[in-house]
Write an enzyme that holds these catalytic residues in place. Structure first.
Site, PDB file in Angstrom:
ATOM      1  N   GLY A  46      34.484   6.449  -8.559  1.00 55.97           N
ATOM      2  CA  GLY A  46      33.839   6.290  -7.262  1.00 55.97           C
ATOM      3  C   GLY A  46      33.082   4.985  -7.173  1.00 55.97           C
ATOM      4  N   GLN A  51      27.010  -1.024  -4.245  1.00 55.38           N
ATOM      5  CA  GLN A  51      27.363  -1.535  -5.581  1.00 55.38           C
ATOM      6  C   GLN A  51      28.123  -2.861  -5.530  1.00 55.38           C
ATOM      7  OE1 GLN A  51      28.981   2.509  -6.872  1.00 55.38           O
ATOM      8  NE2 GLN A  51      28.255   1.647  -8.803  1.00 55.38           N
ATOM      9  N   CYS A  90      28.586   5.382 -14.463  1.00 57.86           N
ATOM     10  CA  CYS A  90      28.530   4.657 -13.197  1.00 57.86           C
ATOM     11  C   CYS A  90      28.981   3.224 -13.455  1.00 57.86           C
ATOM     12  CB  CYS A  90      27.099   4.671 -12.685  1.00 57.86           C
ATOM     13  SG  CYS A  90      26.830   3.729 -11.173  1.00 57.86           S
ATOM     14  N   LEU A  91      29.772   2.659 -12.539  1.00 57.94           N
ATOM     15  CA  LEU A  91      30.264   1.287 -12.741  1.00 57.94           C
ATOM     16  C   LEU A  91      29.122   0.265 -12.780  1.00 57.94           C
ATOM     17  CD1 LEU A  91      33.514   1.243 -10.561  1.00 57.94           C
ATOM     18  CD2 LEU A  91      33.334   1.394 -13.053  1.00 57.94           C
ATOM     19  N   HIS A 132      27.068  11.947  -6.477  1.00 60.54           N
ATOM     20  CA  HIS A 132      26.708  10.681  -7.128  1.00 60.54           C
ATOM     21  C   HIS A 132      26.771   9.510  -6.149  1.00 60.54           C
ATOM     22  CE1 HIS A 132      26.943   7.797 -10.710  1.00 60.54           C
ATOM     23  NE2 HIS A 132      27.331   7.032  -9.698  1.00 60.54           N
ATOM     24  N   GLU A 133      27.867   9.433  -5.394  1.00 61.60           N
ATOM     25  CA  GLU A 133      28.042   8.286  -4.486  1.00 61.60           C
ATOM     26  C   GLU A 133      27.077   8.345  -3.306  1.00 61.60           C
ATOM     27  OE1 GLU A 133      29.576   5.911  -5.721  1.00 61.60           O
ATOM     28  OE2 GLU A 133      30.565   7.076  -7.278  1.00 61.60           O
ATOM     29  N   HIS A 136      23.786   6.984  -4.213  1.00 60.96           N
ATOM     30  CA  HIS A 136      23.730   5.509  -4.150  1.00 60.96           C
ATOM     31  C   HIS A 136      23.309   5.029  -2.762  1.00 60.96           C
ATOM     32  CE1 HIS A 136      25.133   3.841  -7.930  1.00 60.96           C
ATOM     33  NE2 HIS A 136      26.212   4.605  -7.966  1.00 60.96           N
TER      34      HIS A 136
HETATM   35 NI    NI Z   1      27.557   4.993  -9.489  1.00 60.40          NI
END
Ligand code: NI
Length: 162
Positions: A46, A51, A90-91, A132-133, A136
């Site tokens: 995701g 991000q 997480c990226l 999670h997203e 963000h």
């Molecule tokens: Ni993330």
């Protein structure tokens, strides 16, 4: 299409609240394509627009199952049920993983990449990814809610062996 730079841990933008998208125009569609390409290049599950440095309420998710990637603009959680304790990464936090508690099931409403209203029901991994997203978009990251003592640092070499 282009790969965008992923903002990393410590970047203040990750703490900011993203704004709603008013119109799904060509610029937003281009951003979504870039987000998908960037997520796929990084083998991520995701990605939220913040991000890649854009404070707009847009998320993309791909569980690499038989379903196409999910795109959600202005997603709102309308229902959540149960709990699951899961490992998460997480990226924006490369090589870091920790256990968190997420809803077991979640229902989200939003717009798709064509500006059409959609409702998505997710459980297990999809519920986790949606939660999670959407966090963000509200300036929150998973390490804020990790279960103390569960943070793991996996080196890239170990990761390729996984
Ligand atoms: Ni993330």
């Amino acid at each position: 299409m282009a790969i965008r730079n992923i903002r990393q841990e410590g970047d203040e933008i990750l703490k900011k609240v993203s704004r709603e998208v008013d119109v799904v125009d060509d610029k937003i569609k281009e951003l979504i394509k870039d987000m998908l390409e960037t997520m796929h290049q990084q083998n991520g599950v995701g990605l939220a627009a913040v991000q890649v440095g854009i404070l707009k309420r847009i998320i993309v998710i791909d569980l690499y199952d038989d379903n196409p990637p999910i795109v959600l603009i202005n997603p709102v959680i309308i229902e959540q049920k149960g709990e699951q304790t899961v490992e998460e990464g997480c990226l924006s936090f490369p090589n870091k993983y920790a256990q968190v508690v997420r809803p077991k099931e979640i229902q989200v409403e939003g717009l798709n990449e064509n500006g059409k209203k959609v409702k998505i029901k997710g459980k297990d991994l999809l519920a986790q990814a949606l939660a999670h997203e959407i966090d963000h978009l509200n300036g929150h990251v998973f390490v804020e809610i990790m279960i103390p003592g569960t943070l793991e640092y996996v080196t890239p070499e170990e990761e390729t062996k996984k």
